[in-house]
Design an enzyme around this catalytic site. Sequence first.
Site, mmCIF file in Angstrom:
data_model
loop_
_atom_site.group_PDB
_atom_site.id
_atom_site.type_symbol
_atom_site.label_atom_id
_atom_site.label_comp_id
_atom_site.label_asym_id
_atom_site.label_seq_id
_atom_site.Cartn_x
_atom_site.Cartn_y
_atom_site.Cartn_z
ATOM 1 N N HIS A 41 3.193 -67.030 44.084
ATOM 2 C CA HIS A 41 3.629 -65.742 44.613
ATOM 3 C C HIS A 41 4.171 -65.971 46.017
ATOM 4 C CE1 HIS A 41 4.145 -61.712 45.604
ATOM 5 N NE2 HIS A 41 2.952 -61.202 45.323
ATOM 6 N N CYS A 91 5.212 -57.454 49.087
ATOM 7 C CA CYS A 91 5.833 -58.251 48.020
ATOM 8 C C CYS A 91 7.143 -57.669 47.504
ATOM 9 C CB CYS A 91 4.844 -58.428 46.873
ATOM 10 S SG CYS A 91 3.174 -58.832 47.428
ATOM 11 N N HIS A 148 6.588 -58.716 37.742
ATOM 12 C CA HIS A 148 5.922 -59.050 39.005
ATOM 13 C C HIS A 148 4.785 -60.030 38.731
ATOM 14 C CE1 HIS A 148 4.899 -58.683 43.166
ATOM 15 N NE2 HIS A 148 3.700 -58.205 42.906
#
Length: 396
Positions: free
Chosen positions: A322, A160, A288
């Site tokens: 995400h 990520c 995040h």
Amino acid sequence: MPPLAVRAYTATSTLGRGLAAHADALAASRGGLTPNDVSSKPLACWVGRVSGLEDSPLPGEWTEWDCRNNRLAWIALQQDGFADAVRDARARYGAARVAVLLGTSTSSIGATEEGYRRLEQGRMPADLHRPALHSPHSLAGFVAAYFDLEGPCLTVATACSSSAKVFANAERMIRLGLVDAAIVGGTDTLCDSVLFGFNSLELVSPEPCRPFDAGRQGISLGEAAGFALLERVREGDDAPLFVGYGEASDAHHMSTPHPEGLGAELALRDALARAGLAPEDVDYINLHGTASQKNDEVEAALVARTFPASTRASSTKGFTGHTLGAAGILEAAITLLAMRDSLVPANLGAVSPDPGCGPQFAWQAEHADVRIALSNSFGFGGNNACLAFAHAGAAS
């Protein structure tokens, strides 16, 4: 670190194609998550899908590269004057002096999945027998070929944090004189490996994700493409500035963050130090904030103990899902929009804030003068990155 100019940037996600679509959605606090209709078998969850990719093949001369991931990259490259800015850089510096540094986690694996589903006597079907496609480097190779660039071409795959860490690669290459400009960013698209892989880890929420909500049930997956062009600041420049970055790897666990956020804090403090900033200088942090239990708990505690109440913070994954290897660039673009439009995005989806969240959290959209902002990207294996941006003239 001497700042770099963000000469151009763009993004495409479930919120739409280009910066205007994203700015409109953020201003209206309008998310883009929809029930999953992507996976080859049913999976009850919500996704951030980019519509129309199935009907948007690459133009004929680029057929060798055609797949969902590169289609999404192509769409993003055509927006917001980005391709023209790259061509200007190529003309200014030369093809060998512009780097292509892109992040991804799955690249074109969706095409590889399709090939295995359609094996012909144990061999890849003829229409997918394209070696350049079945590689983690497919995205960067395609972008370099499209712009006819001859400089360094690098793929970063650190889960990520992938398309955030490429900003750090660009700064080092430019500072060392290896190149004069760099295309940074990344693309990731929805596929079975992503959806069923994360579901096997019991991380996928059956409802739209709710970052930092006390009752959060996990992540919603999405897809996105985004790019930025970085180069040295010119005299009289009014472009937004990339002023610092931090990287760390706490290597605590394959999929669970360090319980005290050790690596995340190291990356955050490294970014502040490199940018010459104190925590009280930061106006906004794009978190995040995946809506997983441990990630949000650790990040909320880090923000609460580090920043004053005046700093605003929110996760925008409730808007987009995400987007994995594209999360870093998508959220960097959203952070730059927050600075441009003086708008702190809402922490969409949270209705009952987690008690661990401090006064820094912006649960609803807020108008504010965002002069200096951070963007956090924390990857599997504790591979963390934090980016710092500033208005021209705002950095020390």
